[in-house]
Design a protein around this motif. Structure first.
Motif, PDB file in Angstrom:
ATOM      1  N   SER A  52      -7.415   8.700 -29.119  1.00  0.00           N
ATOM      2  CA  SER A  52      -6.964   9.690 -30.111  1.00  0.00           C
ATOM      3  C   SER A  52      -6.226  10.828 -29.411  1.00  0.00           C
ATOM      4  CB  SER A  52      -8.152  10.238 -30.894  1.00  0.00           C
ATOM      5  OG  SER A  52      -8.957  11.043 -30.037  1.00  0.00           O
ATOM      6  N   SER A  53      -5.406  11.540 -30.159  1.00  0.00           N
ATOM      7  CA  SER A  53      -4.642  12.650 -29.586  1.00  0.00           C
ATOM      8  C   SER A  53      -5.575  13.753 -29.073  1.00  0.00           C
ATOM      9  CB  SER A  53      -3.643  13.199 -30.593  1.00  0.00           C
ATOM     10  OG  SER A  53      -4.294  13.595 -31.768  1.00  0.00           O
ATOM     11  N   GLU A  54      -6.712  13.954 -29.736  1.00  0.00           N
ATOM     12  CA  GLU A  54      -7.680  14.955 -29.287  1.00  0.00           C
ATOM     13  C   GLU A  54      -8.277  14.553 -27.938  1.00  0.00           C
ATOM     14  OE1 GLU A  54      -8.173  13.371 -32.396  1.00  0.00           O
ATOM     15  OE2 GLU A  54      -7.077  14.913 -33.503  1.00  0.00           O
ATOM     16  N   ARG A  55      -8.648  13.293 -27.814  1.00  0.00           N
ATOM     17  CA  ARG A  55      -9.227  12.784 -26.561  1.00  0.00           C
ATOM     18  C   ARG A  55      -8.186  12.847 -25.445  1.00  0.00           C
ATOM     19  NH1 ARG A  55     -12.788  12.412 -22.901  1.00  0.00           N
ATOM     20  NH2 ARG A  55     -13.001  10.428 -21.871  1.00  0.00           N
ATOM     21  N   LEU A  56      -6.940  12.476 -25.754  1.00  0.00           N
ATOM     22  CA  LEU A  56      -5.867  12.505 -24.756  1.00  0.00           C
ATOM     23  C   LEU A  56      -5.665  13.927 -24.239  1.00  0.00           C
ATOM     24  CD1 LEU A  56      -3.575  11.249 -23.129  1.00  0.00           C
ATOM     25  CD2 LEU A  56      -2.117  11.531 -25.144  1.00  0.00           C
ATOM     26  N   LYS A  57      -5.639  14.887 -25.144  1.00  0.00           N
ATOM     27  CA  LYS A  57      -5.447  16.288 -24.739  1.00  0.00           C
ATOM     28  C   LYS A  57      -6.573  16.733 -23.803  1.00  0.00           C
ATOM     29  CE  LYS A  57      -4.531  20.879 -26.410  1.00  0.00           C
ATOM     30  NZ  LYS A  57      -4.427  21.811 -27.468  1.00  0.00           N
ATOM     31  N   LEU A  58      -7.802  16.357 -24.100  1.00  0.00           N
ATOM     32  CA  LEU A  58      -8.942  16.701 -23.255  1.00  0.00           C
ATOM     33  C   LEU A  58      -8.804  16.072 -21.863  1.00  0.00           C
ATOM     34  CD1 LEU A  58     -11.744  18.050 -23.019  1.00  0.00           C
ATOM     35  CD2 LEU A  58     -12.704  15.905 -23.866  1.00  0.00           C
ATOM     36  N   VAL A  59      -8.411  14.797 -21.808  1.00  0.00           N
ATOM     37  CA  VAL A  59      -8.227  14.106 -20.526  1.00  0.00           C
ATOM     38  C   VAL A  59      -7.117  14.784 -19.724  1.00  0.00           C
ATOM     39  CG1 VAL A  59      -7.470  11.931 -19.473  1.00  0.00           C
ATOM     40  CG2 VAL A  59      -9.127  11.893 -21.336  1.00  0.00           C
ATOM     41  N   GLN A  60      -6.014  15.137 -20.383  1.00  0.00           N
ATOM     42  CA  GLN A  60      -4.902  15.805 -19.704  1.00  0.00           C
ATOM     43  C   GLN A  60      -5.325  17.160 -19.142  1.00  0.00           C
ATOM     44  OE1 GLN A  60      -2.276  15.588 -23.106  1.00  0.00           O
ATOM     45  NE2 GLN A  60      -1.038  13.981 -22.140  1.00  0.00           N
ATOM     46  N   GLU A  61      -6.055  17.926 -19.926  1.00  0.00           N
ATOM     47  CA  GLU A  61      -6.533  19.241 -19.466  1.00  0.00           C
ATOM     48  C   GLU A  61      -7.479  19.101 -18.280  1.00  0.00           C
ATOM     49  OE1 GLU A  61      -8.205  20.902 -23.030  1.00  0.00           O
ATOM     50  OE2 GLU A  61      -6.229  21.495 -23.815  1.00  0.00           O
ATOM     51  N   ASN A  62      -8.378  18.129 -18.326  1.00  0.00           N
ATOM     52  CA  ASN A  62      -9.307  17.895 -17.216  1.00  0.00           C
ATOM     53  C   ASN A  62      -8.570  17.477 -15.949  1.00  0.00           C
ATOM     54  OD1 ASN A  62     -11.600  18.607 -18.645  1.00  0.00           O
ATOM     55  ND2 ASN A  62     -12.066  16.504 -19.266  1.00  0.00           N
ATOM     56  N   PHE A  63      -7.527  16.657 -16.079  1.00  0.00           N
ATOM     57  CA  PHE A  63      -6.736  16.223 -14.926  1.00  0.00           C
ATOM     58  C   PHE A  63      -6.065  17.429 -14.268  1.00  0.00           C
ATOM     59  CE2 PHE A  63      -2.785  14.281 -13.107  1.00  0.00           C
ATOM     60  CZ  PHE A  63      -3.401  13.510 -12.134  1.00  0.00           C
ATOM     61  N   GLU A  64      -5.508  18.309 -15.073  1.00  0.00           N
ATOM     62  CA  GLU A  64      -4.858  19.507 -14.538  1.00  0.00           C
ATOM     63  C   GLU A  64      -5.876  20.428 -13.871  1.00  0.00           C
ATOM     64  OE1 GLU A  64      -1.600  20.120 -14.213  1.00  0.00           O
ATOM     65  OE2 GLU A  64      -1.334  18.107 -15.039  1.00  0.00           O
ATOM     66  N   GLU A  65      -7.032  20.580 -14.468  1.00  0.00           N
ATOM     67  CA  GLU A  65      -8.058  21.483 -13.940  1.00  0.00           C
ATOM     68  C   GLU A  65      -8.694  20.941 -12.668  1.00  0.00           C
ATOM     69  OE1 GLU A  65     -12.513  22.677 -15.284  1.00  0.00           O
ATOM     70  OE2 GLU A  65     -10.953  22.917 -16.828  1.00  0.00           O
ATOM     71  N   ARG A  66      -9.096  19.675 -12.697  1.00  0.00           N
ATOM     72  CA  ARG A  66      -9.824  19.078 -11.570  1.00  0.00           C
ATOM     73  C   ARG A  66      -8.902  18.527 -10.482  1.00  0.00           C
ATOM     74  NH1 ARG A  66     -13.738  15.561 -15.431  1.00  0.00           N
ATOM     75  NH2 ARG A  66     -14.970  17.274 -16.252  1.00  0.00           N
ATOM     76  N   GLN A  67      -7.664  18.215 -10.850  1.00  0.00           N
ATOM     77  CA  GLN A  67      -6.688  17.628  -9.925  1.00  0.00           C
ATOM     78  C   GLN A  67      -7.014  16.176  -9.561  1.00  0.00           C
ATOM     79  OE1 GLN A  67      -3.739  19.591  -8.617  1.00  0.00           O
ATOM     80  NE2 GLN A  67      -4.424  20.394 -10.588  1.00  0.00           N
ATOM     81  N   TYR A  68      -7.815  15.515 -10.379  1.00  0.00           N
ATOM     82  CA  TYR A  68      -8.088  14.087 -10.204  1.00  0.00           C
ATOM     83  C   TYR A  68      -8.621  13.536 -11.524  1.00  0.00           C
ATOM     84  CZ  TYR A  68     -13.123  15.017  -9.996  1.00  0.00           C
ATOM     85  OH  TYR A  68     -14.408  15.392 -10.294  1.00  0.00           O
ATOM     86  N   ILE A  69      -8.628  12.207 -11.615  1.00  0.00           N
ATOM     87  CA  ILE A  69      -9.241  11.535 -12.757  1.00  0.00           C
ATOM     88  C   ILE A  69      -9.941  10.286 -12.249  1.00  0.00           C
ATOM     89  CG2 ILE A  69      -7.198  10.162 -13.344  1.00  0.00           C
ATOM     90  CD1 ILE A  69      -8.082  10.576 -16.334  1.00  0.00           C
ATOM     91  N   LYS A  70     -11.022   9.931 -12.902  1.00  0.00           N
ATOM     92  CA  LYS A  70     -11.739   8.697 -12.573  1.00  0.00           C
ATOM     93  C   LYS A  70     -11.466   7.688 -13.679  1.00  0.00           C
ATOM     94  CE  LYS A  70     -15.405  10.712  -9.827  1.00  0.00           C
ATOM     95  NZ  LYS A  70     -15.460   9.981  -8.608  1.00  0.00           N
ATOM     96  N   LEU A  71     -10.934   6.548 -13.290  1.00  0.00           N
ATOM     97  CA  LEU A  71     -10.697   5.461 -14.239  1.00  0.00           C
ATOM     98  C   LEU A  71     -11.964   4.626 -14.323  1.00  0.00           C
ATOM     99  CD1 LEU A  71      -7.713   6.061 -13.010  1.00  0.00           C
ATOM    100  CD2 LEU A  71      -7.195   3.856 -14.026  1.00  0.00           C
ATOM    101  N   ARG A  72     -12.435   4.431 -15.521  1.00  0.00           N
ATOM    102  CA  ARG A  72     -13.586   3.557 -15.731  1.00  0.00           C
ATOM    103  C   ARG A  72     -13.138   2.107 -15.541  1.00  0.00           C
ATOM    104  NH1 ARG A  72     -14.138   7.261 -20.234  1.00  0.00           N
ATOM    105  NH2 ARG A  72     -15.893   8.633 -19.848  1.00  0.00           N
ATOM    106  N   GLY A  73     -14.122   1.228 -15.468  1.00  0.00           N
ATOM    107  CA  GLY A  73     -13.823  -0.185 -15.333  1.00  0.00           C
ATOM    108  C   GLY A  73     -12.933  -0.678 -16.470  1.00  0.00           C
ATOM    109  N   TYR A  74     -11.859  -1.341 -16.127  1.00  0.00           N
ATOM    110  CA  TYR A  74     -10.906  -1.968 -17.055  1.00  0.00           C
ATOM    111  C   TYR A  74     -10.129  -0.963 -17.910  1.00  0.00           C
ATOM    112  CZ  TYR A  74     -14.030  -5.585 -15.498  1.00  0.00           C
ATOM    113  OH  TYR A  74     -14.798  -6.382 -14.705  1.00  0.00           O
ATOM    114  N   GLU A  75     -10.193   0.314 -17.570  1.00  0.00           N
ATOM    115  CA  GLU A  75      -9.448   1.342 -18.298  1.00  0.00           C
ATOM    116  C   GLU A  75      -7.999   1.372 -17.808  1.00  0.00           C
ATOM    117  OE1 GLU A  75     -10.624   5.758 -19.663  1.00  0.00           O
ATOM    118  OE2 GLU A  75     -10.643   5.481 -17.491  1.00  0.00           O
ATOM    119  N   ARG A  76      -7.075   1.723 -18.722  1.00  0.00           N
ATOM    120  CA  ARG A  76      -5.650   1.836 -18.384  1.00  0.00           C
ATOM    121  C   ARG A  76      -5.193   3.269 -18.626  1.00  0.00           C
ATOM    122  NH1 ARG A  76      -2.615  -1.519 -22.181  1.00  0.00           N
ATOM    123  NH2 ARG A  76      -4.400  -1.206 -23.517  1.00  0.00           N
TER     124      ARG A  76
END
Length: 161
Positions: free
Chosen positions: A46-70
């Motif tokens: 969802s657009s809400e979830r995407l915005k949260l993921v984008q904000e976390n990436f900018e804040e933390r400077q990394y992202i963890k991909l779960r198994g089989y996630e794209r």
């Protein structure tokens, strides 16, 4: 014989740094600059979830991909190339071997009609978490000018008895 030099214009966004791979300028690296989309199964989140993921990436400077996630990463690079020239994107071996990630569209060709930010789609091919840091190298890009080749069917190849 005269050689016509082709050119490619690069525009960087969000303070992205272009990383050349060879001194002659024929290849460069694309890095994880931002997140354009996240997919759960065949559908985008969802657009809400995407915005949260984008904000976390900018804040933390990394992202963890779960198994089989794209995740579709923006690279901060917009390329403008001449007609007849292409950019070939190839996944980096280290991403695959060390992290179990695969670039979905590798190898892929980008032609002169592309006017959007170059993007890289990564999938975590195993069940374990994989970390991508902001600025991490994702794919190697090679600038190519394909040659026109005439293909013909023959009954014998050169050197055949």
């Amino acid at each position: 014989m005269s050689l016509k030099l082709k050119k490619m214009n690069i525009k960087t966004i969000d303070n992205t740094v272009l990383i050349p791979r060879q001194p002659d300028g024929k290849s460069f690296v694309l890095t994880a600059n931002n997140i354009l989309n996240v997919f759960k199964g065949p559908t985008p989140v969802s657009s809400e979830r995407l915005k949260l993921v984008q904000e976390n990436f900018e804040e933390r400077q990394y992202i963890k991909l779960r198994g089989y996630e794209r995740i579709l990463f923006g690279t901060g690079i917009i390329a403008q190339i001449e007609n007849g020239t292409h950019i070939q994107m190839n996944g980096l071996e280290g991403i695959t071997q060390r992290k179990g990630l695969m670039t979905i569209q590798s190898p892929s060709l980008i032609n002169c009609n592309c006017r959007e930010e170059l993007a890289v789609l990564l999938v975590n091919t195993n069940q374990y978490l994989a970390t991508i840091e902001k600025g991490e190298e994702l794919v190697n890009c090679i600038i190519i000018t394909p040659e026109t080749v005439f293909v013909q069917e023959v009954s014998k190849l050169l050197g055949d008895a």
